[in-house]
Design an enzyme around this catalytic site. Structure first.
Site, PDB file in Angstrom:
ATOM      1  N   ASP A 158      -9.194  -2.185  -1.009  1.00 47.20           N
ATOM      2  CA  ASP A 158      -9.095  -3.616  -1.330  1.00 47.20           C
ATOM      3  C   ASP A 158      -7.915  -3.844  -2.282  1.00 47.20           C
ATOM      4  O   ASP A 158      -7.061  -4.697  -2.044  1.00 47.20           O
ATOM      5  CB  ASP A 158     -10.397  -4.104  -2.005  1.00 47.20           C
ATOM      6  CG  ASP A 158     -11.629  -3.666  -1.244  1.00 47.20           C
ATOM      7  OD1 ASP A 158     -11.948  -4.295  -0.236  1.00 47.20           O
ATOM      8  OD2 ASP A 158     -12.259  -2.658  -1.645  1.00 47.20           O
ATOM      9  N   GLN A 206       1.554   4.298  -5.365  1.00 46.01           N
ATOM     10  CA  GLN A 206       1.468   3.873  -3.966  1.00 46.01           C
ATOM     11  C   GLN A 206       2.758   4.178  -3.187  1.00 46.01           C
ATOM     12  O   GLN A 206       2.713   4.591  -2.027  1.00 46.01           O
ATOM     13  CB  GLN A 206       1.138   2.383  -3.903  1.00 46.01           C
ATOM     14  CG  GLN A 206       0.481   1.971  -2.609  1.00 46.01           C
ATOM     15  CD  GLN A 206       0.094   0.514  -2.595  1.00 46.01           C
ATOM     16  OE1 GLN A 206       0.836  -0.342  -3.075  1.00 46.01           O
ATOM     17  NE2 GLN A 206      -1.058   0.216  -2.038  1.00 46.01           N
ATOM     18  N   GLU A 256      -8.146   1.686   5.614  1.00 45.07           N
ATOM     19  CA  GLU A 256      -7.329   0.683   6.297  1.00 45.07           C
ATOM     20  C   GLU A 256      -5.855   0.813   5.926  1.00 45.07           C
ATOM     21  O   GLU A 256      -4.994   0.940   6.788  1.00 45.07           O
ATOM     22  CB  GLU A 256      -7.857  -0.713   5.921  1.00 45.07           C
ATOM     23  CG  GLU A 256      -6.965  -1.823   6.387  1.00 45.07           C
ATOM     24  CD  GLU A 256      -7.641  -3.185   6.357  1.00 45.07           C
ATOM     25  OE1 GLU A 256      -8.885  -3.250   6.340  1.00 45.07           O
ATOM     26  OE2 GLU A 256      -6.906  -4.186   6.356  1.00 45.07           O
TER      27      GLU A 256
HETATM   28  O1  TRH Z   1      -9.651   3.908  -0.306  1.00 46.54           O
HETATM   29  P1  TRH Z   1      -9.968   3.588   1.090  1.00 46.54           P
HETATM   30  O2  TRH Z   1     -11.017   4.402   1.685  1.00 46.54           O
HETATM   31  O3  TRH Z   1     -10.319   2.075   1.205  1.00 46.54           O
HETATM   32  C1  TRH Z   1     -11.347   1.599   2.061  1.00 46.54           C
HETATM   33  C2  TRH Z   1     -10.763   0.794   3.187  1.00 46.54           C
HETATM   34  O4  TRH Z   1      -9.852  -0.171   2.792  1.00 46.54           O
HETATM   35  C3  TRH Z   1     -11.882   0.128   3.957  1.00 46.54           C
HETATM   36  O5  TRH Z   1     -11.365  -0.644   4.998  1.00 46.54           O
HETATM   37  C4  TRH Z   1     -12.677  -0.718   3.007  1.00 46.54           C
HETATM   38  O6  TRH Z   1     -13.670  -1.371   3.678  1.00 46.54           O
HETATM   39  C5  TRH Z   1     -13.249   0.188   1.946  1.00 46.54           C
HETATM   40  O7  TRH Z   1     -12.204   0.840   1.253  1.00 46.54           O
HETATM   41  C6  TRH Z   1     -14.075  -0.591   0.950  1.00 46.54           C
HETATM   42  O8  TRH Z   1      -8.653   3.782   2.005  1.00 46.54           O
HETATM   43  P2  TRH Z   1      -7.322   2.902   2.164  1.00 46.54           P
HETATM   44  O9  TRH Z   1      -7.620   1.604   2.781  1.00 46.54           O
HETATM   45  O10 TRH Z   1      -6.348   3.753   2.825  1.00 46.54           O
HETATM   46  O11 TRH Z   1      -6.823   2.638   0.683  1.00 46.54           O
HETATM   47  C7  TRH Z   1      -6.292   3.637  -0.113  1.00 46.54           C
HETATM   48  C8  TRH Z   1      -5.188   3.065  -0.988  1.00 46.54           C
HETATM   49  O12 TRH Z   1      -4.847   4.009  -1.998  1.00 46.54           O
HETATM   50  C9  TRH Z   1      -3.917   2.792  -0.217  1.00 46.54           C
HETATM   51  O13 TRH Z   1      -3.319   1.592  -0.685  1.00 46.54           O
HETATM   52  C10 TRH Z   1      -3.022   3.964  -0.547  1.00 46.54           C
HETATM   53  C11 TRH Z   1      -3.448   4.248  -1.959  1.00 46.54           C
HETATM   54  N1  TRH Z   1      -3.207   5.615  -2.423  1.00 46.54           N
HETATM   55  C12 TRH Z   1      -2.295   5.812  -3.436  1.00 46.54           C
HETATM   56  O14 TRH Z   1      -1.656   4.859  -3.907  1.00 46.54           O
HETATM   57  N2  TRH Z   1      -2.100   7.074  -3.897  1.00 46.54           N
HETATM   58  C13 TRH Z   1      -2.766   8.150  -3.391  1.00 46.54           C
HETATM   59  O15 TRH Z   1      -2.545   9.286  -3.861  1.00 46.54           O
HETATM   60  C14 TRH Z   1      -3.694   7.915  -2.328  1.00 46.54           C
HETATM   61  C15 TRH Z   1      -4.445   9.082  -1.738  1.00 46.54           C
HETATM   62  C16 TRH Z   1      -3.903   6.646  -1.877  1.00 46.54           C
END
Ligand code: TRH
Length: 385
Positions: free
Chosen positions: A19, A260, A278
């Site tokens: 989110d 990110q 996502e």
């Molecule tokens: O963390 P998530 O599992 O988020 C999920 C999904 O959004 C899902 O649709 C939602 O319903 C649920 O949460 C509540 O995976 P996602 O979406 O890939 O988000 C991870 C974020 O973290 C993404 O913006 C990338 C960021 N990230 C970093 O910035 N640094 C890192 O080292 C990693 C591993 C991720």
């Protein structure tokens, strides 16, 4: 909606990072590329700080990377029309504060208002994208804005220079090695570099065993806090940043949770990315490298339909044998259908990586013909504003 207009994004962190991650990416792009004055209202700054270390998780209001970040207070804050914005994005049906909606309704020109929905490749999305939903008591309408994979959806988040930046890292072996070394990762030339981001229930022990016994060197890096049980078990030590161990052909190393933008670079630099949720799914597609998606599990197995819909689109133009390999691995990884042992599937997947890499470039290119989500969203706000 014009450049220099004010835009507010409201985000509630339900769990995980998605989110906050989607909202942060969108907020930054709208500010940088569309010159909008963006405020991100977020109820929990901890997750956001993991991806942008310069943020102060205790501050009520601060500015970072061109975006004003405000804590969304849990109590009923009073809002006046002047506190509201020209356009308001409610992320993932997070429900705006009542006082804020009332203040929106009192503005001389009511704000353009939309709900940014979750991403899905399912067909019904096209029919629901851009539909209005009148407020039951206030003179306001909220529109549904669906990200998606076709022209009849809102598209996917993609920054203007993304492909140029990706290509300059992918085409430069020295830059790639420097990136890994900056992360403290020593990557032998012959090794397959794998990044790992998945939910705890992924069959990681089995995959690690398969990689370990396969004879082909693999370096698997995982940001801190990912799959800590399985990684801790492999490492035989606490899975904190810097910890690593090698068994057989497999080295596993824990990285710090990355900014990110650095996480994007990691996806570009690796030969295979395990991603989840996502936002990292979208980024893995832009990375144009093979990926395996661990989908967020939903009630009544709604995620199974969602995964099938995505795989249908993603593998449509893949050579049939590679499409089968990719699909079978996805199903096994997500525990959906028993598609045989992970050991043999890992061998098949590794053998198919060159072909799937080639497909990944075409797929990313094909998707990039669509307007990116921020551009589509600005156009839509202009239309309804
Ligand atoms: O963390 P998530 O599992 O988020 C999920 C999904 O959004 C899902 O649709 C939602 O319903 C649920 O949460 C509540 O995976 P996602 O979406 O890939 O988000 C991870 C974020 O973290 C993404 O913006 C990338 C960021 N990230 C970093 O910035 N640094 C890192 O080292 C990693 C591993 C991720």
């Amino acid at each position: 909606m014009h450049s220099s207009d004010k835009l507010h994004i409201f985000c509630r962190v339900i769990d995980n990072f998605g989110d906050a991650g989607v909202c942060w990416r969108l907020a930054r792009q709208l500010a940088h590329e569309h010159h909008v004055e963006v405020t991100l209202w977020i109820d929990e700054l901890g997750s956001l700080k993991r991806m942008c270390a310069e943020l102060d998780a205790s501050a009520n209001m601060q500015s970072a990377r061109g975006v004003t970040v405000r804590r969304w207070p849990s109590d009923d804050t009073a809002f006046t029309p002047a506190d509201t914005a020209d356009a308001v994005i409610e992320a993932f049906a997070c429900e705006l504060p009542t006082a804020y909606m009332q203040a929106m309704a009192k503005r001389e020109k009511t704000p353009a208002w939309l709900n940014l929905e979750y991403l899905s490749a399912e067909e019904w999305v096209e029919g629901c994208h851009a539909l209005p939903s009148p407020h039951p008591s206030l003179p306001l309408s909220k529109y549904f804005f669906f990200p998606g994979f076709t022209e009849r959806t809102g598209g996917l988040l993609r920054e203007r220079n993304l492909f140029t930046q990706r290509d300059s890292l992918q085409n430069d072996l020295v830059a790639r090695a420097a990136f890994f070394s900056q992360l403290g990762v020593q990557l032998p030339l012959s090794a397959t570099a794998v990044s790992l981001f998945c939910y705890p229930q992924a069959p990681l022990n089995t995959l690690f065993e398969a990689m370990q016994d396969d004879g082909h060197p693999v370096v698997c890096v995982a940001p801190e806090s990912v799959a800590t049980d399985a990684i801790g078990q492999f490492l035989q030590q606490a899975p904190i940043a810097g910890a690593s161990a090698t068994r057989g052909a497999l080295t596993v190393q824990v990285l710090p949770f990355l900014d990110q933008d650095d996480y994007d670079r990691l996806l570009w630099a690796c030969d295979l990315n395990f991603i989840r949720g996502e936002d990292s799914l979208v980024r893995a597609q832009w990375a144009a490298r093979p990926f395996i998606w661990h989908i967020y599990a939903q009630d009544e197995n709604a995620h199974v339909i969602k995964l099938d819909a995505f795989l249908g689109k993603y593998t449509e133009r893949m050579p049939p044998a590679d499409a089968l390999t990719a699909t079978r691995f996805h199903l096994a990884w997500n525990g959906i259908r028993d598609t045989g042992s992970i050991a043999s599937q890992w061998r098949d997947l590794r053998a198919a990586l060159p072909d799937i890499t080639q497909h990944g470039r075409q797929w990313a290119q094909q998707l990039s013909h669509q307007d990116d989500l921020a551009t589509a969203l600005m156009g839509f706000l202009r239309k309804i504003g």
